[in-house]
Design a protein around this motif. Sequence first.
Motif, PDB file in Angstrom:
ATOM      1  N   ALA A 123     -45.195  14.326 -91.654  1.00 33.74           N
ATOM      2  CA  ALA A 123     -44.775  12.927 -91.580  1.00 33.74           C
ATOM      3  C   ALA A 123     -44.605  12.331 -92.972  1.00 33.74           C
ATOM      4  O   ALA A 123     -43.713  11.493 -93.199  1.00 33.74           O
ATOM      5  CB  ALA A 123     -45.804  12.122 -90.785  1.00 33.74           C
ATOM      6  N   ALA A 124     -45.436  12.770 -93.911  1.00 33.92           N
ATOM      7  CA  ALA A 124     -45.384  12.220 -95.262  1.00 33.92           C
ATOM      8  C   ALA A 124     -44.353  12.918 -96.144  1.00 33.92           C
ATOM      9  O   ALA A 124     -43.709  12.277 -96.973  1.00 33.92           O
ATOM     10  CB  ALA A 124     -46.767  12.310 -95.907  1.00 33.92           C
ATOM     11  N   TYR A 125     -44.184  14.221 -95.965  1.00 34.58           N
ATOM     12  CA  TYR A 125     -43.349  14.990 -96.892  1.00 34.58           C
ATOM     13  C   TYR A 125     -42.201  15.740 -96.215  1.00 34.58           C
ATOM     14  O   TYR A 125     -41.341  16.284 -96.913  1.00 34.58           O
ATOM     15  CB  TYR A 125     -44.214  16.018 -97.643  1.00 34.58           C
ATOM     16  N   GLY A 126     -42.169  15.779 -94.885  1.00 30.50           N
ATOM     17  CA  GLY A 126     -41.123  16.515 -94.184  1.00 30.50           C
ATOM     18  C   GLY A 126     -39.832  15.734 -94.083  1.00 30.50           C
ATOM     19  O   GLY A 126     -39.743  14.578 -94.514  1.00 30.50           O
ATOM     20  N   HIS A 127     -38.835  16.358 -93.460  1.00 23.56           N
ATOM     21  CA  HIS A 127     -37.528  15.692 -93.371  1.00 23.56           C
ATOM     22  C   HIS A 127     -36.929  15.732 -91.971  1.00 23.56           C
ATOM     23  O   HIS A 127     -35.893  15.113 -91.735  1.00 23.56           O
ATOM     24  CB  HIS A 127     -36.543  16.330 -94.361  1.00 23.56           C
ATOM     25  N   SER A 128     -37.559  16.444 -91.014  1.00 25.37           N
ATOM     26  CA  SER A 128     -37.009  16.484 -89.660  1.00 25.37           C
ATOM     27  C   SER A 128     -38.071  16.967 -88.689  1.00 25.37           C
ATOM     28  O   SER A 128     -39.068  17.581 -89.083  1.00 25.37           O
ATOM     29  CB  SER A 128     -35.789  17.399 -89.600  1.00 25.37           C
ATOM     30  N   ALA A 129     -37.831  16.715 -87.407  1.00 26.15           N
ATOM     31  CA  ALA A 129     -38.758  17.164 -86.369  1.00 26.15           C
ATOM     32  C   ALA A 129     -38.768  18.690 -86.282  1.00 26.15           C
ATOM     33  O   ALA A 129     -39.813  19.306 -86.086  1.00 26.15           O
ATOM     34  CB  ALA A 129     -38.372  16.554 -85.024  1.00 26.15           C
ATOM     35  N   ALA A 130     -37.603  19.294 -86.441  1.00 24.00           N
ATOM     36  CA  ALA A 130     -37.522  20.756 -86.378  1.00 24.00           C
ATOM     37  C   ALA A 130     -38.321  21.392 -87.514  1.00 24.00           C
ATOM     38  O   ALA A 130     -39.012  22.401 -87.326  1.00 24.00           O
ATOM     39  CB  ALA A 130     -36.063  21.203 -86.445  1.00 24.00           C
ATOM     40  N   HIS A 131     -38.231  20.783 -88.674  1.00 26.98           N
ATOM     41  CA  HIS A 131     -38.995  21.278 -89.819  1.00 26.98           C
ATOM     42  C   HIS A 131     -40.490  21.135 -89.563  1.00 26.98           C
ATOM     43  O   HIS A 131     -41.280  22.021 -89.920  1.00 26.98           O
ATOM     44  CB  HIS A 131     -38.596  20.512 -91.080  1.00 26.98           C
ATOM     45  N   ALA A 132     -40.894  20.032 -88.925  1.00 29.40           N
ATOM     46  CA  ALA A 132     -42.310  19.810 -88.617  1.00 29.40           C
ATOM     47  C   ALA A 132     -42.828  20.875 -87.651  1.00 29.40           C
ATOM     48  O   ALA A 132     -43.947  21.376 -87.810  1.00 29.40           O
ATOM     49  CB  ALA A 132     -42.503  18.420 -88.021  1.00 29.40           C
ATOM     50  N   VAL A 133     -42.020  21.230 -86.653  1.00 28.36           N
ATOM     51  CA  VAL A 133     -42.416  22.278 -85.699  1.00 28.36           C
ATOM     52  C   VAL A 133     -42.564  23.613 -86.419  1.00 28.36           C
ATOM     53  O   VAL A 133     -43.538  24.351 -86.198  1.00 28.36           O
ATOM     54  CB  VAL A 133     -41.377  22.392 -84.566  1.00 28.36           C
ATOM     55  N   TYR A 134     -41.619  23.915 -87.313  1.00 32.61           N
ATOM     56  CA  TYR A 134     -41.665  25.176 -88.060  1.00 32.61           C
ATOM     57  C   TYR A 134     -42.913  25.243 -88.946  1.00 32.61           C
ATOM     58  O   TYR A 134     -43.613  26.268 -88.970  1.00 32.61           O
ATOM     59  CB  TYR A 134     -40.407  25.300 -88.917  1.00 32.61           C
TER      60      TYR A 134
END
Length: 252
Positions: A91-102
């Motif tokens: 949430a702080a450093y990611g850029h997408s939901a897909a990236h968060a899942v990965y």
Amino acid sequence: MLPTASRGRASSSTSRANPMFLQYLRRIVKWQQMDIEYSFWQMLHLCSSPKVVYQHTKYHKQTKNQWARDDPAFVVICSFLLAVATLAYCAAYGHSAAHAVYVTFSVLFFHFLLAAILLATICWFLTNSYLREEAPSSYAVEQRVEWLYAFDVHCNSFFPVFVLLYVIHYFVSPLLIAHGFIPVLLSNLFFMVAASYYHYLNFLGYDVLPFLERTTFFLYPIGIVIVLSPILILSGFNPSRYFMNVYFSHHL
């Protein structure tokens, strides 16, 4: 020592371990059978007074006749907390939901489960092959480190590392990933303390087993960590930036 007797005892130990492991796996999906309160008690004391946790391990051996936990609650809770912490980083450093899942899948599978299986297997092999006391006679009952207990020891040792390098680290990460000598110094101190405490808890976990000797072997990596830390600091290596860069390079 009689080889035939040794093989018989080893096969007997294996036959006992298999049902225990299968029962452990079955209880993962049965929340009503998990002792959640006791697991949180263990987590708290692993960060404050870990010797108390391993004193209770002795009681567990006396009542259940096994060193390993028969309750997967600790691993389930630890996995859940690790997933929550990873999502906070996303949430702080990611850029997408897909990236968060990965990222969450990678951290849970590689950083926690796969690393736990690998390190537990290495420690299980080393303790059973080189650190067990010689049986006083061929009639003595052979005692071996259970693989599941080695897995427990790693998970116990990992939890304070999680608190320091995933939770506390999250709140000070803007400082730790900055450029300059102070972020390098603080970041290396974070990792030095976490690694040293991990190996200290590893030592406690195996030192409590009465049939092992030379368990101070598990303290040796602390010396390596203490020697390497000043070298890494003077070279300007920032472990926080390095590991954050693996998943969040566009933000650094």
